[in-house]
Design a protein around this motif. Structure first.
Motif, PDB file in Angstrom:
ATOM      1  N   GLN A 278       0.833  -1.201   0.000  1.00 55.33           N
ATOM      2  CA  GLN A 278       0.000   0.000   0.000  1.00 55.33           C
ATOM      3  C   GLN A 278       0.865   1.248   0.000  1.00 55.33           C
ATOM      4  O   GLN A 278       1.839   1.337   0.738  1.00 55.33           O
ATOM      5  N   GLU A 279       0.456   2.202  -0.821  1.00 50.19           N
ATOM      6  CA  GLU A 279       1.116   3.502  -0.846  1.00 50.19           C
ATOM      7  C   GLU A 279       0.208   4.527  -0.187  1.00 50.19           C
ATOM      8  O   GLU A 279      -1.000   4.553  -0.438  1.00 50.19           O
ATOM      9  N   VAL A 280       0.788   5.351   0.666  1.00 47.63           N
ATOM     10  CA  VAL A 280       0.032   6.404   1.344  1.00 47.63           C
ATOM     11  C   VAL A 280       0.815   7.701   1.247  1.00 47.63           C
ATOM     12  O   VAL A 280       2.034   7.715   1.485  1.00 47.63           O
ATOM     13  N   ASN A 281       0.142   8.772   0.901  1.00 44.75           N
ATOM     14  CA  ASN A 281       0.768  10.087   0.870  1.00 44.75           C
ATOM     15  C   ASN A 281       0.485  10.817   2.173  1.00 44.75           C
ATOM     16  O   ASN A 281      -0.637  10.788   2.677  1.00 44.75           O
ATOM     17  N   GLU A 282       1.512  11.467   2.683  1.00 48.53           N
ATOM     18  CA  GLU A 282       1.354  12.186   3.957  1.00 48.53           C
ATOM     19  C   GLU A 282       1.803  13.637   3.783  1.00 48.53           C
ATOM     20  O   GLU A 282       2.920  13.900   3.324  1.00 48.53           O
ATOM     21  N   TRP A 283       0.945  14.549   4.156  1.00 46.30           N
ATOM     22  CA  TRP A 283       1.243  15.983   4.104  1.00 46.30           C
ATOM     23  C   TRP A 283       1.185  16.523   5.529  1.00 46.30           C
ATOM     24  O   TRP A 283       0.186  16.327   6.208  1.00 46.30           O
ATOM     25  N   THR A 284       2.221  17.204   5.946  1.00 45.13           N
ATOM     26  CA  THR A 284       2.223  17.749   7.301  1.00 45.13           C
ATOM     27  C   THR A 284       2.821  19.157   7.310  1.00 45.13           C
ATOM     28  O   THR A 284       3.622  19.511   6.442  1.00 45.13           O
TER      29      THR A 284
END
Lengths: 291, 245
Positions: A278-284
């Motif tokens: 699984q690929e997940v994008n994270e923006w913080t």
């Protein structure tokens, strides 16, 4: 009514927490004065600025109540951020900013020795200058614990928050700077999902491409372990640990003294052990500081 | 998978190649090493200081009027005891929306970045009361274990208003009004919920290392009741002391 309801549930919780806090309170209040007094070693310095301004507190907003003229000796006791607690010969105590103390001289000057400023302005004597050997000046005071914005600091900490896929995430991180461009990072993040809560420990490297820029870009790379805790056991398998890796990029800028703002993007790959990772994008976004 | 691996490897190669190119061994650049004692050099009695003397002698044979004695000052590092960390417990009350008011216990640790900002981490715990529905119907929605309400919060505070409190004619205590904001998580009913907190606090310094603090916060999270996802405002007020070290 509400008071009655809360009273029902208080004793069970209170018995554990109150006991713990009481131990902490007594330990701190009982032992701390001994520790504090043991560490309270003063450093005497001689004032070389025209005068020192003694504030009542460690901040520019606190008023100046005393001044110490040039040549006087003050003792430095503590530092709080950019401010030093000093005490003069007349037992006046106050807080002085770092920029006023950088020119002070350590120790007490010899009685016959003029200060460097006096030497520069006084007329020369008529005897031969080659035979005169002026006494060496006292060393200048320097506090290694005080970090300028452009100093070679080594440790950073940061807090960021944002979205991990469609979920909220909080990340706390620490970094050790190997040089101006490269740092080793250790981070812990907490993802609060609809069906699964995740706690992640990450280790990685961050490279600041142009650390001298006002807005500095960086790339990052790392690996870690994820502890997954499903909210409902009906739809999800039980608690488990899996591996993950990430690549990322971000921007950082120095917003205030030792205080930075950060925006970060990371692409996570969760290695599930199946064929469909699984690929997940994270923006913080968040802040960081060095110490 | 293949695409991601390519990105991973290329990014790693890029980051490491460029970053390691300027890598120095840390042992040669430890912070304390740059602050070693600089020995006092000899006074500049060489050709540099002789120039003005010769100039004045050429004019009238009079002795030098100005004899510059330039000496570089040594720098000696002295480690001053710093007090940028702050820890302490607190107690208070929290009003959890739909659950009533209960006692709150917690602890916090802060690091003062500058005279304006400090970062703070805190944990708190309470045991919630019964909801209005439970009180009216007598039906329990949560087990006693599920009523444990524990949170952590990571935030930033800004020192807004410095001041003083005057006790009588001879004693004044420093004070500070600060604004706080943070993010965190609440564990309630075996579920973790994202929370955002905003508030203000007041610190009074009893001496140079001990302070008393009072805080008021609004902790906003999604309501645990009904699954509606509406925001629940949990207002908490607490007092505590902290020690600086």
């Amino acid at each position: 009514m509400a008071r009655t309801a809360s009273a029902d549930t208080l004793p069970r919780c209170a018995s554990q927490w109150v006991r713990g806090w009481l131990v902490a309170v007594f330990a701190v209040t009982g032992l701390w004065p001994l520790v504090s007094s043991a560490r309270d070693a003063a450093t005497p310095v001689t004032v070389t600025d025209p005068f020192l301004e003694l504030h009542t507190g460690p901040g520019r907003g606190y008023p100046v109540t005393q001044v110490v003229p040039r040549g006087e000796i003050v003792e430095i006791h503590k530092r709080h951020t950019d401010w030093y607690l000093v005490r003069d010969d007349h037992r006046h105590e106050g807080w002085v900013h770092h920029r006023q103390l950088v020119n002070t001289l350590l120790g007490t000057p010899p009685a016959a020795a003029p200060s460097p400023t006096d030497r520069a302005t006084a007329p020369a004597r008529s005897d031969s200058p080659t035979t005169e050997q002026p006494p060496p000046p006292a060393p200048t005071f320097s506090d290694p614990g005080y970090l300028d914005d452009d100093s070679e600091h080594r440790l950073e900490a940061g807090i960021t928050t944002g979205r991990n896929g469609a979920e909220n995430v909080i990340r706390i991180s620490g970094a050790y700077l190997l040089n101006d461009s490269l740092s080793a990072d250790l981070a812990f993040s907490h993802v609060m999902g609809r069906s699964v809560n995740k706690a992640t420990a990450l280790f990685g490297l961050t490279h600041h491409i142009h650390p001298e820029w006002r807005v500095s870009p960086y790339v990052s790379l790392g690996v870690g372990a994820v502890y997954l805790r499903p909210k409902t056991r009906a739809l999800e398998p039980g608690e488990r640990i899996s591996q993950t890796g990430y690549v990322g990029l971000g921007l950082q800028t120095l917003f205030a003294r030792r205080f930075m703002l950060r925006a970060d993007y990371r692409s996570f790959m969760a290695f599930s052990g199946h064929s469909d990772n699984q690929e997940v994008n994270e923006w913080t976004v968040g802040f960081a500081f060095f110490f | 998978m293949d695409r991601w691996l390519r990105v991973l490897l290329l990014s790693g190669l890029c980051a490491l190649a460029t970053g390691c190119a300027s890598l120095h061994l840390p042992s040669f650049h430890l912070p304390f090493m740059k602050d070693q004692v600089v020995e006092t050099p000899e006074p500049l009695d060489g050709p540099e200081t002789a120039l003005p003397t010769e100039a004045t002698n050429a004019e009238g044979g009079t002795p030098a009027v100005i004899h510059p004695v330039v000496q570089r000052t040594a720098v000696r590092p002295i480690q001053i005891d710093s007090q940028d960390f702050e820890v302490g417990p607190y107690v208070g009350v929290i009003s959890i929306q739909d659950f009533g008011v209960t006692a709150l216990y917690g602890a916090r640790a802060a690091y003062h970045i500058s005279e304006d900002f400090f970062a703070e981490a805190s944990i708190g715990h309470t045991t919630t009361g019964r909801t209005s529905y439970e009180r009216l119907t007598g039906v329990a929605l949560y087990t006693p274990q599920q009523r444990d309400f524990t949170y952590y919060d990571l935030g930033l505070s800004y020192n807004l208003l410095p001041g003083e409190i005057f006790l009588g004619r001879r004693r004044a205590l420093n004070s500070m009004l600060y604004l706080s904001g943070g993010v965190g998580a609440v564990r309630f009913a075996n579920d973790d919920r994202f929370s955002v907190s905003v508030g203000a606090g007041y610190r009074v310094m009893l001496n140079n290392w001990l302070s008393v603090r009072a805080d008021l916060r609004d902790r906003v999270m999604k309501s645990p009741i009904g699954g509606l996802g509406r925001p629940a405002h949990n207002v908490e007020s607490y007092v505590g002391f902290t020690v600086f070290f």
